[in-house]
Design a protein around this motif. Structure first.
Motif, short mmCIF file in Angstrom:
data_model
loop_
_atom_site.label_atom_id
_atom_site.label_comp_id
_atom_site.label_asym_id
_atom_site.label_seq_id
_atom_site.Cartn_x
_atom_site.Cartn_y
_atom_site.Cartn_z
N THR A 1 27.39 60.28 -41.21
CA THR A 1 28.45 58.92 -41.21
C THR A 1 29.18 59.21 -39.90
O THR A 1 29.55 58.15 -39.28
CB THR A 1 29.49 59.37 -42.52
N GLY A 2 29.71 60.35 -39.56
CA GLY A 2 30.49 60.35 -38.18
C GLY A 2 29.64 59.99 -37.08
O GLY A 2 30.04 59.73 -36.10
N GLN A 3 28.15 60.35 -37.06
CA GLN A 3 27.38 60.08 -36.16
C GLN A 3 27.33 58.49 -36.16
O GLN A 3 27.46 57.89 -34.77
CB GLN A 3 25.99 60.47 -36.25
N ARG A 4 27.26 57.72 -36.99
CA ARG A 4 27.30 56.28 -36.89
C ARG A 4 28.51 55.81 -36.46
O ARG A 4 28.60 55.06 -35.63
CB ARG A 4 27.03 55.65 -38.44
N LEU A 5 29.70 56.16 -36.97
CA LEU A 5 30.96 55.81 -36.33
C LEU A 5 31.13 56.16 -34.90
O LEU A 5 31.75 55.30 -34.16
CB LEU A 5 32.09 56.61 -37.41
N GLY A 6 30.56 57.37 -34.53
CA GLY A 6 31.05 57.94 -33.16
C GLY A 6 30.34 57.01 -32.26
O GLY A 6 30.86 56.50 -31.29
N TYR A 7 28.78 56.71 -32.60
CA TYR A 7 28.16 56.08 -31.68
C TYR A 7 28.52 54.60 -31.56
O TYR A 7 28.85 53.72 -30.27
CB TYR A 7 26.77 55.74 -31.96
N ALA A 8 29.25 53.85 -32.59
CA ALA A 8 29.72 52.61 -32.83
C ALA A 8 31.03 52.56 -32.13
O ALA A 8 31.29 51.45 -31.31
CB ALA A 8 29.87 52.07 -34.11
N LEU A 9 31.96 53.57 -32.01
CA LEU A 9 33.12 53.76 -31.34
C LEU A 9 33.01 53.86 -29.73
O LEU A 9 33.84 53.24 -29.06
CB LEU A 9 33.97 54.88 -31.93
N ALA A 10 31.68 54.46 -29.47
CA ALA A 10 31.53 54.51 -27.91
C ALA A 10 31.44 53.25 -27.41
O ALA A 10 31.52 52.96 -26.27
CB ALA A 10 30.26 55.50 -27.75
N ASP A 11 30.64 52.33 -28.14
CA ASP A 11 30.35 50.95 -27.55
C ASP A 11 31.95 50.29 -27.71
O ASP A 11 32.20 49.50 -26.71
CB ASP A 11 29.58 50.13 -28.39
N ALA A 12 32.71 50.30 -28.84
CA ALA A 12 33.80 49.48 -29.03
C ALA A 12 34.81 50.09 -27.99
O ALA A 12 35.55 49.22 -27.40
CB ALA A 12 34.37 49.72 -30.19
N ALA A 13 34.95 51.25 -27.56
CA ALA A 13 35.76 52.14 -26.85
C ALA A 13 35.77 51.37 -25.30
O ALA A 13 36.96 51.23 -24.51
CB ALA A 13 35.87 53.49 -26.67
N VAL A 14 34.61 51.13 -24.67
CA VAL A 14 34.51 50.60 -23.56
C VAL A 14 34.89 49.10 -23.60
O VAL A 14 35.10 48.66 -22.08
CB VAL A 14 33.31 50.88 -22.87
N ILE A 15 35.14 48.57 -24.38
CA ILE A 15 35.50 47.16 -24.47
C ILE A 15 36.97 47.16 -24.57
O ILE A 15 37.71 46.52 -23.84
CB ILE A 15 35.06 46.30 -25.55
#
Length: 201
Positions: free
Chosen positions: A123-137
Motif C-alpha cells: 500500500t505504501g509502495q502504491r502511494l509513494g509511487y503515485a505521490l512521486a508523480d503528483a509532487a513534481v506537479i
C-alpha cells in the motif's frame, strides 16, 4: 485540506497536499495558502489517478485507481490477495472480509504478522509511487495524511517515503515531508468550511 492548513500540522505552510485514507482516498491541494479547486471544483482527485492499467475495479467505475489499492477497503483486498498467495500462518485468516478493518491490520502488523506487514508495504509502495508523480506537479512542502488507515502511522509512512523518494525526480528527493494530520477526527469538515468562508471575506 484547508482545516489542516489553518489549524493542523500544515499551519504556516503555504504549499501542501492533504490526503485522507478512509473508505476512499480523498485529497486537497493548498497553493499559496489557498485551496485549489481547478476549473470545475474537483481538482485534487488523487484517489482516481490510474496506478494499474486494467487493475482492480474502483467504485467510480474505472479500473486501476489508487483508491482501489490505498483506501481502507483497498488494503483489505490486498491482505486477502496475500493470504491466497503467501503460505504464512496468520490470525488474519480467521477474519472474514466484511469483519476485517484497517485497525485490525495495523494491530497485526504491530505484532509482526507477515501478511499485514506486506499489505502495508504494498500500500505504501502504491502511494509513494503515485505521490512521486503528483509532487513534481504540485511541489508541496509536505503531504499530510488523515483518516482511519493513516492511523497506522509509521507502519505505512515509512514505505510511502521510501518509494516516493525512490521514484521521484532528483530535484525533490528527500525534500518533501510525509506527516500525519494534526487534526482531531471530530469537526474537521466544520473547521475547514469555516476557514473557507473566512478566506472569502
Amino acid at each position: 485540506a484547508k482545516a489542516e492548513s489553518v489549524a493542523g500540522a500544515a499551519k504556516g505552510s503555504k504549499f501542501s497536499v492533504m490526503i485522507t485514507l478512509g473508505t476512499g482516498v480523498g485529497s486537497g491541494i493548498v497553493i499559496d495558502g489557498k485551496l485549489y479547486y481547478g476549473k470545475n471544483g474537483f481538482a485534487g482527485e488523487f484517489g482516481h489517478v490510474t496506478v494499474e492499467r486494467n487493475g482492480r475495479m474502483c467504485g467510480c467505475g474505472k479500473k486501476g485507481c489508487l483508491e482501489a489499492y490505498a483506501s481502507a477497503i483497498g488494503i483489505k483486498r490486498t491482505a486477502f490477495e496475500l493470504m491466497a498467495s503467501m503460505p504464512d500462518e496468520s490470525p488474519l485468516r480467521d477474519i472474514s472480509f466484511n469483519d476485517m478493518d484497517s485497525a485490525m491490520l495495523s494491530e497485526a502488523a504491530e505484532k509482526g504478522d507477515p501478511i499485514a506487514l506486506e499489505a502495508f508495504r504494498l500500500t505504501g509502495q502504491r502511494l509513494g509511487y503515485a505521490l512521486a508523480d503528483a509532487a513534481v506537479i504540485t511541489s508541496p512542502e509536505a503531504v499530510f495524511f488523515f483518516g482511519g488507515l493513516a492511523k497506522a502511522g509509521e507502519k505505512l509512512f515509512k514505505h510511502i517515503r521510501y518509494y516516493m523518494n525512490e521514484a521521484i525526480l532528483v530535484t525533490y528527493k528527500d525534500k518533501i515531508k510525509i506527516l500525519p494530520s494534526g487534526l482531531q477526527d471530530k469537526n474537521v469538515a466544520i473547521l475547514g468550511g469555516a476557514a473557507l468562508v473566512w478566506q472569502k471575506q
